[in-house]
Design an enzyme around this catalytic site. Structure first.
Site, PDB file in Angstrom:
ATOM      1  CG  ASN A 154      -1.848   1.195   1.284  1.00  0.00           C
ATOM      2  OD1 ASN A 154      -1.712   2.149   0.515  1.00  0.00           O
ATOM      3  ND2 ASN A 154      -2.788   1.171   2.213  1.00  0.00           N
TER       4      ASN A 154
ATOM      5  NE  ARG B  29      -4.401   3.647  -1.547  1.00  0.00           N
ATOM      6  CZ  ARG B  29      -4.039   4.824  -1.041  1.00  0.00           C
ATOM      7  NH1 ARG B  29      -2.837   5.011  -0.556  1.00  0.00           N
ATOM      8  NH2 ARG B  29      -4.884   5.826  -1.033  1.00  0.00           N
TER       9      ARG B  29
ATOM     10  CG  HIS C  71      -8.405   7.738   0.826  1.00  0.00           C
ATOM     11  ND1 HIS C  71      -8.601   9.084   1.070  1.00  0.00           N
ATOM     12  CD2 HIS C  71      -7.059   7.584   0.713  1.00  0.00           C
ATOM     13  CE1 HIS C  71      -7.432   9.702   1.119  1.00  0.00           C
ATOM     14  NE2 HIS C  71      -6.482   8.809   0.901  1.00  0.00           N
TER      15      HIS C  71
ATOM     16  NE  ARG D 255      -2.782  14.717  -1.702  1.00  0.00           N
ATOM     17  CZ  ARG D 255      -3.245  13.487  -1.528  1.00  0.00           C
ATOM     18  NH1 ARG D 255      -4.221  13.042  -2.292  1.00  0.00           N
ATOM     19  NH2 ARG D 255      -2.740  12.699  -0.596  1.00  0.00           N
TER      20      ARG D 255
ATOM     21  CD  GLU E 111      -6.020   2.472   3.182  1.00  0.00           C
ATOM     22  OE1 GLU E 111      -6.272   3.014   2.088  1.00  0.00           O
ATOM     23  OE2 GLU E 111      -5.147   2.884   3.959  1.00  0.00           O
TER      24      GLU E 111
END
Length: 399
Positions: free
Chosen positions: A7, A94, A183, A242, A385
């Site tokens: 990931n 991912r 996500h 960001r 995840e």
């Protein structure tokens, strides 16, 4: 079947090794602060009911160096869990952006890699390191099946009113300009855990994923119906580097009036904005240390970060026409009690009231932090995840 999950985030790389179908990992790790002055690797091994943790401090200039360190650890005589790398039968990667082409987990071939590269421009902080992870894994694990699990897949259930923009329709029909959502593995995993915990198949949930990249999703009956990110993972909440939502007039002002190139604006909004642009720190842990030392810019950055979350919570309560549970997850969401409190402050009109004492307690389990009289549950659910990616990878290669 041993499955490695990779990931790659914008500034971190998480990995886990599973012996599927067992959901408990035999090894987990985190390569953190990639690209910063000081990097670290935390590597945990689980054997015979015991856990061993190894920590390494070293410069990690990019994701390729981080992945090379991971593979060395996996077969290390003392720290490893594999005798040879050939024990790994599949690797789940991912991948942040899959466009409209990939709505499900996919075995990686040359065409899939080409498409991931085509989408670099839409996910410049993520698809390149995701691609690097695939390239390195193909070299190191030549006999393993490489599998892509796309962040965007979970959000394919969003209705057109949520994913379409009010621009000429040919830009969508011919160019694919729409909101995709990101996500997805985290939002999917956490929403499933919430439904299991609440024992409700029909539910209205808001999942707030807060990390170096942050997003928020409105989920109804297990399906994503709206999400804060759009065409790329730049919009929505304030993030580490960001900007999140921004007036598009600013872009044209910078180009037409201030002499910026389009590339410079893209780099500015992706890599030099957010918390970093507001106060000089991209990592929330550094922001909080600066606040403690009296840094007013850091304080304002923290407040703006929380304010944006509140705005989205309010709008998604409206979209859902109610709310059963508000859920915080990921690094900041799970560990920063002050941020959870700031994001929930003055939301009692919407039935959201935090219990400050419960909120300060730490646990690795699902926990409720709402006040006793709060109509809406407030949950902290650790995301995983990697497990979600591992399960989807196993299901694909084992059919």
């Amino acid at each position: 079947m041993k499955i490695l999950v990779i990931n790659s985030g914008s500034s971190s790389l998480k990995y886990q090794v599973f012996d599927m179908p067992n959901e408990n990992p035999i090894c987990t790790g985190l390569v953190d602060r990639i690209g910063l002055d000081t990097g670290s690797v935390s590597h945990k091994v689980f054997k015979d009911g015991a856990q061993q943790t190894f920590s390494i401090q070293m410069p990690i200039p990019d994701h390729e160096v981080g992945l090379q360190q991971v593979t060395s650890l996996l077969v290390d005589v003392e720290k490893g869990v594999l005798e040879t790398l050939d024990e790994v039968k599949a690797i789940g990667h991912r991948v942040v952006h899959g466009g409209e082409e990939f709505a499900s987990t996919t075995v990686i071939d040359a065409q899939v890699k080409d498409k991931i590269k085509e989408l670099f421009a839409l996910a410049p902080l993520h698809n390149p390191p995701n691609y690097t992870g695939i390239e390195v894994a193909e070299k190191v694990f030549p006999n393993a099946t490489q599998v892509a699990v796309f962040d965007t897949a979970f959000h394919q259930s969003m209705p057109p009113v949520a994913y379409r923009y009010a621009i000429p329709k040919e830009l969508y029909e011919e160019k694919g300009v729409r909101a995709y959502g990101f996500h997805g593995s985290s939002h999917q995993y956490v929403s499933k855990k919430a439904s299991e915990y609440l024992k409700e198949k029909s539910s209205k949930l808001i999942v707030v994923h807060l990390g170096n990249g942050s997003s928020i999703t409105a989920i109804k009956d297990g399906k994503s119906i709206d999400h804060s990110m759009g065409l790329g993972p730049m919009g929505g909440l304030v993030m580490g580097t960001r900007a999140g939502d921004i007036d598009p007039s600013i872009i044209f002002h910078l180009i037409n009036e201030r002499g910026y190139s389009a590339k410079e604006v893209n780099d500015l909004l992706n890599k030099k904005s957010g918390l970093l642009g507001l106060c000089g720190y991209s990592d929330m842990r550094d922001v909080k240390q600066a606040i403690e030392s009296g840094d007013s810019d850091a304080t304002l950055a923290y407040e703006i970060y929380a304010y944006r979350i509140k705005k989205y919570i309010g709008s998604y309560v409206a979209v859902l026409n109610g709310l059963d549970a508000l859920i915080f997850t990921a690094g900041i969401g799970e560990n920063d009690a002050e941020m959870r409190e700031a994001a929930c402050k003055d939301l009692s009109y919407l039935g959201i009231t935090l219990d400050s004492d419960k909120n300060k307690l730490r646990s690795n389990a699902i926990r409720e932090v709402q006040a006793a009289d709060s109509p809406v549950k407030i949950l902290v659910i650790p995301t995983n995840e990697e497990l979600e990616i591992g399960q989807q990878t196993y299901e694909l290669v084992n059919t």
